[in-house]
Write a protein that holds these residues in place. Structure first.
Motif, mmCIF file in Angstrom:
data_model
loop_
_atom_site.group_PDB
_atom_site.id
_atom_site.type_symbol
_atom_site.label_atom_id
_atom_site.label_comp_id
_atom_site.label_asym_id
_atom_site.label_seq_id
_atom_site.Cartn_x
_atom_site.Cartn_y
_atom_site.Cartn_z
ATOM 1 N N GLY A 169 -23.921 -18.029 9.200
ATOM 2 C CA GLY A 169 -22.585 -18.307 9.704
ATOM 3 C C GLY A 169 -21.866 -19.345 8.862
ATOM 4 N N VAL A 170 -20.553 -19.361 8.998
ATOM 5 C CA VAL A 170 -19.698 -20.325 8.310
ATOM 6 C C VAL A 170 -19.113 -21.266 9.346
ATOM 7 C CG1 VAL A 170 -17.697 -20.644 6.820
ATOM 8 C CG2 VAL A 170 -19.130 -18.612 6.555
ATOM 9 N N LYS A 171 -19.349 -22.559 9.177
ATOM 10 C CA LYS A 171 -18.813 -23.532 10.124
ATOM 11 C C LYS A 171 -17.326 -23.762 9.857
ATOM 12 C CE LYS A 171 -23.082 -25.997 11.181
ATOM 13 N NZ LYS A 171 -23.758 -27.329 11.230
ATOM 14 N N LEU A 172 -16.540 -23.758 10.950
ATOM 15 C CA LEU A 172 -15.090 -23.885 10.844
ATOM 16 C C LEU A 172 -14.600 -25.159 11.516
ATOM 17 C CD1 LEU A 172 -14.014 -20.256 11.854
ATOM 18 C CD2 LEU A 172 -14.465 -21.103 9.556
ATOM 19 N N VAL A 173 -13.456 -25.630 11.060
ATOM 20 C CA VAL A 173 -12.702 -26.655 11.780
ATOM 21 C C VAL A 173 -11.612 -25.905 12.534
ATOM 22 C CG1 VAL A 173 -11.303 -28.732 11.611
ATOM 23 C CG2 VAL A 173 -13.199 -28.378 10.016
ATOM 24 N N LEU A 174 -11.815 -25.656 13.825
ATOM 25 C CA LEU A 174 -10.932 -24.779 14.598
ATOM 26 C C LEU A 174 -9.609 -25.465 14.905
ATOM 27 C CD1 LEU A 174 -13.444 -23.184 17.132
ATOM 28 C CD2 LEU A 174 -12.413 -22.099 15.146
ATOM 29 N N HIS A 175 -8.521 -24.715 14.689
ATOM 30 C CA HIS A 175 -7.191 -25.216 15.057
ATOM 31 C C HIS A 175 -7.052 -25.252 16.572
ATOM 32 C CE1 HIS A 175 -2.819 -24.745 15.854
ATOM 33 N NE2 HIS A 175 -2.752 -25.646 14.922
ATOM 34 N N SER A 235 -9.484 -24.944 -1.122
ATOM 35 C CA SER A 235 -9.861 -24.901 0.292
ATOM 36 C C SER A 235 -9.742 -23.473 0.823
ATOM 37 C CB SER A 235 -8.970 -25.841 1.117
ATOM 38 O OG SER A 235 -7.611 -25.464 0.995
ATOM 39 N N VAL A 236 -10.633 -23.120 1.744
ATOM 40 C CA VAL A 236 -10.689 -21.762 2.276
ATOM 41 C C VAL A 236 -10.300 -21.776 3.745
ATOM 42 C CG1 VAL A 236 -12.171 -19.754 2.670
ATOM 43 C CG2 VAL A 236 -12.506 -21.152 0.645
ATOM 44 N N HIS A 237 -9.435 -20.820 4.141
ATOM 45 C CA HIS A 237 -8.975 -20.702 5.522
ATOM 46 C C HIS A 237 -9.382 -19.342 6.088
ATOM 47 C CE1 HIS A 237 -6.336 -24.292 5.341
ATOM 48 N NE2 HIS A 237 -6.252 -23.960 4.066
ATOM 49 N N ALA A 238 -9.738 -19.337 7.351
ATOM 50 C CA ALA A 238 -10.067 -18.096 8.050
ATOM 51 C C ALA A 238 -9.009 -17.844 9.116
ATOM 52 C CB ALA A 238 -11.447 -18.182 8.692
ATOM 53 N N SER A 298 -7.985 -13.327 -1.449
ATOM 54 C CA SER A 298 -7.953 -13.020 -0.031
ATOM 55 C C SER A 298 -8.888 -11.848 0.264
ATOM 56 C CB SER A 298 -6.525 -12.678 0.406
ATOM 57 O OG SER A 298 -6.494 -12.340 1.779
ATOM 58 N N TYR A 299 -9.547 -11.926 1.400
ATOM 59 C CA TYR A 299 -10.491 -10.880 1.793
ATOM 60 C C TYR A 299 -10.375 -10.670 3.296
ATOM 61 C CZ TYR A 299 -15.029 -9.379 3.659
ATOM 62 O OH TYR A 299 -16.012 -8.768 4.381
ATOM 63 N N ARG A 300 -10.221 -9.422 3.721
ATOM 64 C CA ARG A 300 -10.101 -9.099 5.149
ATOM 65 C C ARG A 300 -11.208 -8.135 5.555
ATOM 66 N NH1 ARG A 300 -4.431 -7.240 7.507
ATOM 67 N NH2 ARG A 300 -4.123 -9.474 7.223
ATOM 68 N N THR A 301 -11.810 -8.410 6.688
ATOM 69 C CA THR A 301 -12.837 -7.525 7.218
ATOM 70 C C THR A 301 -12.526 -7.217 8.673
ATOM 71 O OG1 THR A 301 -15.215 -7.267 7.625
ATOM 72 C CG2 THR A 301 -14.325 -9.489 7.826
ATOM 73 N N ALA A 302 -12.630 -5.952 9.032
ATOM 74 C CA ALA A 302 -12.356 -5.517 10.403
ATOM 75 C C ALA A 302 -13.602 -5.691 11.260
ATOM 76 C CB ALA A 302 -11.903 -4.062 10.420
ATOM 77 N N CYS A 303 -13.405 -6.022 12.496
ATOM 78 C CA CYS A 303 -14.514 -6.195 13.434
ATOM 79 C C CYS A 303 -14.878 -4.836 14.032
ATOM 80 C CB CYS A 303 -14.141 -7.172 14.531
ATOM 81 S SG CYS A 303 -15.462 -7.459 15.734
ATOM 82 N N GLU A 323 -9.954 -8.517 16.340
ATOM 83 C CA GLU A 323 -9.598 -7.303 15.606
ATOM 84 C C GLU A 323 -10.061 -7.383 14.147
ATOM 85 O OE1 GLU A 323 -8.329 -4.783 17.115
ATOM 86 O OE2 GLU A 323 -7.712 -5.702 19.006
ATOM 87 N N ASN A 324 -9.706 -8.456 13.462
ATOM 88 C CA ASN A 324 -10.118 -8.646 12.073
ATOM 89 C C ASN A 324 -10.035 -10.112 11.703
ATOM 90 O OD1 ASN A 324 -7.369 -9.218 10.846
ATOM 91 N ND2 ASN A 324 -7.003 -7.188 11.722
ATOM 92 N N VAL A 325 -10.616 -10.446 10.566
ATOM 93 C CA VAL A 325 -10.604 -11.815 10.049
ATOM 94 C C VAL A 325 -10.211 -11.766 8.579
ATOM 95 C CG1 VAL A 325 -11.968 -13.878 9.535
ATOM 96 C CG2 VAL A 325 -12.355 -12.640 11.662
ATOM 97 N N THR A 326 -9.292 -12.638 8.183
ATOM 98 C CA THR A 326 -8.867 -12.727 6.795
ATOM 99 C C THR A 326 -9.256 -14.080 6.227
ATOM 100 O OG1 THR A 326 -6.970 -11.279 7.234
ATOM 101 C CG2 THR A 326 -6.907 -12.595 5.218
ATOM 102 N N LEU A 327 -10.039 -14.068 5.162
ATOM 103 C CA LEU A 327 -10.401 -15.290 4.451
ATOM 104 C C LEU A 327 -9.498 -15.425 3.230
ATOM 105 C CD1 LEU A 327 -14.310 -15.153 4.489
ATOM 106 C CD2 LEU A 327 -12.811 -16.377 6.044
ATOM 107 N N SER A 328 -8.890 -16.579 3.073
ATOM 108 C CA SER A 328 -7.996 -16.801 1.936
ATOM 109 C C SER A 328 -8.252 -18.189 1.363
ATOM 110 C CB SER A 328 -6.527 -16.663 2.352
ATOM 111 O OG SER A 328 -6.235 -17.551 3.417
#
Length: 321
Positions: A50-56, A77-80, A16-21, A66-71
């Motif tokens: 950029g990383v392309k996402l499948v948005l919920h 599979s990777v979730h943002a 898991s990795y979190r980065t603050a905006c 505020e921040n994004v956590t990649l896990s």
């Protein structure tokens, strides 16, 4: 794989990795934030491009990231997870009424009684009919694990089987979570207040006869989903005391039985002759108890939230000083 971050975790299984905006100010005010979502592309400081996402679902127009956590899941599979703040209009009708010690006429209540077999039974006799995803995949999972035990550890075939097992576990988890999200959303849209028992789920999970079903259906996660979705609606999830005799009390006359075995699935009242399903009787009693304590319960929650907010503000002022 291009665009996917590489995790360097010391502990296996924790990636898991979190980065603050950060929003530039002063001379750099014209620059873009370090984290931004453009369409379905997420831009992060440590990833090139950029990383392309499948948005919920799409973010609100006034969303402030505020921040994004990649896990990374067990199957690779990777979730943002994007944490953001935005303005939400909340209906204050129930909260204002609770301050006066009442609830408005027409407020809809729903009582839920936990059921090992059906997940829950409500006060109208309706059942959730949980699909039991783990039970359905249990035979397939046992077969894969038995094959894995015969393979040489860390060999190529061992890794292939291990990947299949992890993928199956992730699928079961996602199926469970999807069901709980949809069911909780449906109930919150249909009812103003939902009442449940404050069960000791941790203790029940340790029981040999109850633990597997409890861990399979995720009733604790379901309660948490109901709680935060009702708070966004301006209401709350009411938890009736676990020692309240909901199963022993007759929902018609109020007579309380001295003893009731778990194997007794039909409630028979010796005082008025009422005969009904044990779980439905308990759900009706839970609903009525929730109606009685709702104003004081919501008032207590609002006070606790206000105290927590004031405490956070005091800490912020102390850090600034």
């Amino acid at each position: 794989m291009k665009g996917i971050p590489k995790f360097h975790a010391k502990a296996m299984g924790y990636c898991s990795y979190r980065t603050a905006c950060q929003y530039p100010s002063g001379k750099n005010s014209l620059k873009q934030p370090t984290v931004r979502l453009t369409g379905n592309t997420l831009y992060l400081p440590k990833l090139k491009g950029g990383v392309k996402l499948v948005l919920h679902h799409s973010l609100p127009e006034d969303a402030h990231i505020e921040n994004v956590t990649l896990s990374m899941e067990m199957d690779g599979s990777v979730h943002a997870s994007i944490c953001y703040s935005y303005t939400l209009l909340v209906d204050m009708t129930l909260q204002e009424a609770a301050m006066d010690g009442a609830h408005p006429e027409g407020t809809t209540f729903l009582g839920l009684d936990y059921s090992q077999h059906d997940f829950y039974v409500d006060n109208g006799g309706r059942k959730a009919n949980y699909p039991k995803y783990y039970r359905k995949s249990e035979e397939r999972l046992a077969l894969l694990q038995r094959k894995l035990s015969h393979k040489e550890k860390n060999s190529q075939n061992y890794r292939k089987l291990l990947k299949q097992i992890r993928k199956l576990h992730t699928k079961i988890k996602n199926q469970r979570k999807d069901f709980l999200q949809k069911e909780s959303t449906r109930l919150v849209k249909a009812y103003d207040v939902i009442v449940v028992e404050d069960l000791d789920l941790r203790g029940m999970g340790g029981a040999l006869s109850l633990g597997k079903n409890l861990h399979d259906n995720g009733f604790g996660m379901f309660r948490n989903m109901l709680a935060y979705k009702l708070r966004r609606k301006g209401s709350c999830l009411v938890k009736v005391d676990r020692w309240f005799p909901s199963s022993k009390t007759c929902s018609c006359c109020g007579h309380v039985l001295e003893s009731l075995e778990l194997s007794d699935r039909t409630y028979v009242c010796p005082a008025c002759g009422n005969t009904m399903d044990r779980d439905v009787n308990a759900a009706v009693n839970i609903c009525e108890e929730g109606k009685r304590i709702f104003p004081d319960y919501l008032k207590k929650i609002l006070q606790e939230e206000q105290e927590a907010s004031d405490k956070a503000k005091r800490k912020g002022r102390q850090k600034a000083a």
